[in-house]
Design an enzyme around this catalytic site. Structure first.
Site, PDB file in Angstrom:
ATOM      1  N   ASP A  30       3.366 -21.479  11.174  1.00  0.00           N
ATOM      2  CA  ASP A  30       2.523 -20.822  10.186  1.00  0.00           C
ATOM      3  C   ASP A  30       1.114 -21.391  10.191  1.00  0.00           C
ATOM      4  O   ASP A  30       0.142 -20.678   9.908  1.00  0.00           O
ATOM      5  CB  ASP A  30       3.157 -20.963   8.799  1.00  0.00           C
ATOM      6  CG  ASP A  30       2.519 -20.071   7.763  1.00  0.00           C
ATOM      7  OD1 ASP A  30       1.911 -19.059   8.146  1.00  0.00           O
ATOM      8  OD2 ASP A  30       2.634 -20.366   6.565  1.00  0.00           O
ATOM      9  N   HIS A 218       7.500 -21.516  -0.982  1.00  0.00           N
ATOM     10  CA  HIS A 218       6.424 -21.574   0.009  1.00  0.00           C
ATOM     11  C   HIS A 218       5.119 -21.242  -0.714  1.00  0.00           C
ATOM     12  O   HIS A 218       4.838 -20.082  -0.994  1.00  0.00           O
ATOM     13  CB  HIS A 218       6.706 -20.550   1.118  1.00  0.00           C
ATOM     14  CG  HIS A 218       5.735 -20.574   2.245  1.00  0.00           C
ATOM     15  ND1 HIS A 218       6.098 -20.914   3.527  1.00  0.00           N
ATOM     16  CD2 HIS A 218       4.416 -20.292   2.304  1.00  0.00           C
ATOM     17  CE1 HIS A 218       5.054 -20.837   4.328  1.00  0.00           C
ATOM     18  NE2 HIS A 218       4.011 -20.461   3.609  1.00  0.00           N
ATOM     19  N   CYS A 251      -4.708 -17.913   4.266  1.00  0.00           N
ATOM     20  CA  CYS A 251      -4.333 -16.542   3.933  1.00  0.00           C
ATOM     21  C   CYS A 251      -5.529 -15.631   4.158  1.00  0.00           C
ATOM     22  O   CYS A 251      -6.557 -15.793   3.498  1.00  0.00           O
ATOM     23  CB  CYS A 251      -3.857 -16.441   2.488  1.00  0.00           C
ATOM     24  SG  CYS A 251      -3.389 -14.749   2.056  1.00  0.00           S
TER      25      CYS A 251
END
Length: 309
Positions: A30, A218, A251
């Site tokens: 990630d 998360h 993000c």
């Protein structure tokens, strides 16, 4: 300088906290998939080795998403072929569909993760499917993986807020999560993808599930809430926490998002609370400082910056 030398507080355990927590390290997957440049496979392999040396027991190694969509992880087969898989260390991989599962099975993995959405818009943008259609895509993946003896994790993104739809109804998240568990997922990771959640929302969502022992969390730290949300999750019974070494990741859907909860920041808190986790903070900081140097920028982790500059 070590953490103890700079004054890591004495351990004081609070009521309702667990004796131990599993840290699910997502940095190699990630984290690195969000880098602007492709990180060489040799660096990725050393990163995984360093994380294992630091005591990491769950290291999400890579993704079998099509290289067109995630070019940073196009070397998944090479990485797994060359990886020195440590005894006692789990190396799960992300798979998006049956083609990804085929690649994972050929690579000899024992643990996969699928990635679902709690909202209609993100399902269409990220999965090219509707909220309901995503389950049609995931069902054969989970069924085949379980038949092959693999463990399966289900991620649910946008659990608290969506940049297109706004606040996400708790009942909608519960519905998606319970479908994944009923499908056969062994674990469900609840993701605050854009980092908008606060502790009360976290507690309320977790309390909506029947089997808290199957849940993980998360968190992204966009608004500085990741540790507070983690603490709330622990009090609610969650025993697995996702985090990323050095705070890698981010993000693309929230302006100024600061990435995943940093593993070092999580470890500092857990150490102070007397909650066992098995990770050596100094080795972890060395690893994150090393990787930040290879990436050519400072680490976003507060603890790494404090201890390693």
């Amino acid at each position: 300088m070590g953490a103890r030398e700079v004054g890591l507080p004495d351990r004081v355990t609070g009521p309702g906290l667990p004796e131990s927590v599993t840290i699910w390290e997502v940095g190699p997957r990630d984290g690195l998939q969000n880098e602007d440049v492709v990180v060489p496979v040799d660096v990725k392999l050393e990163f995984l080795d360093r994380l294992a040396d630091a005591g990491g027991v769950v290291l999400e190694a890579t993704s079998f998403v099509h290289p067109k969509w995630v070019p940073q992880l196009a070397d998944a087969e090479e990485l797994l072929a060359r990886l020195d898989r440590r005894s006692g260390v789990d190396y799960p991989v992300l798979v998006p569909n049956e083609k990804g599962l085929d690649r994972a099975l050929r690579a000899g993995v024992g643990h996969i993760a699928i990635f679902a959405s709690a909202t209609e818009t993100f399902a269409r943008k990220n999965l090219n499917s509707s909220l309901d259609e995503q389950f049609t895509m995931f069902d054969p993946v989970v069924t085949r993986a379980k038949a092959e003896g693999l463990k399966v994790r289900g991620y649910v993104s946008m659990c608290f807020g969506d940049p297109w739809e706004g606040a996400v109804a708790r009942e909608q998240v519960l519905g998606v999560g319970k479908k994944l568990l009923d499908m056969g997922c062994d674990q469900l990771s609840l993701g605050d993808t854009i980092g908008v959640a606060t502790p009360g929302q976290v507690t309320a969502l977790i309390n909506g599930f029947d089997r808290v022992d199957q849940l993980a969390v998360h968190f992204h730290d966009t608004y500085g809430q990741a540790l507070a949300n983690t603490y709330a999750a622990l009090l609610a019974g969650v025993r697995t926490v996702d985090s990323s070494a050095g705070g890698l990741g981010g993000c693309p859907y929230a302006e100024s998002a600061t990435g995943n909860l940093a593993t070092e920041d999580l470890v500092w808190m857990l150490d102070g609370l007397g909650v066992a986790h098995g990770v050596d903070l100094d080795k972890l900081c060395d690893t994150s400082a090393w990787l930040a140097g290879r990436l050519g920028r400072p680490s976003p982790s507060r603890v790494v910056r404090a201890l390693r500059g």
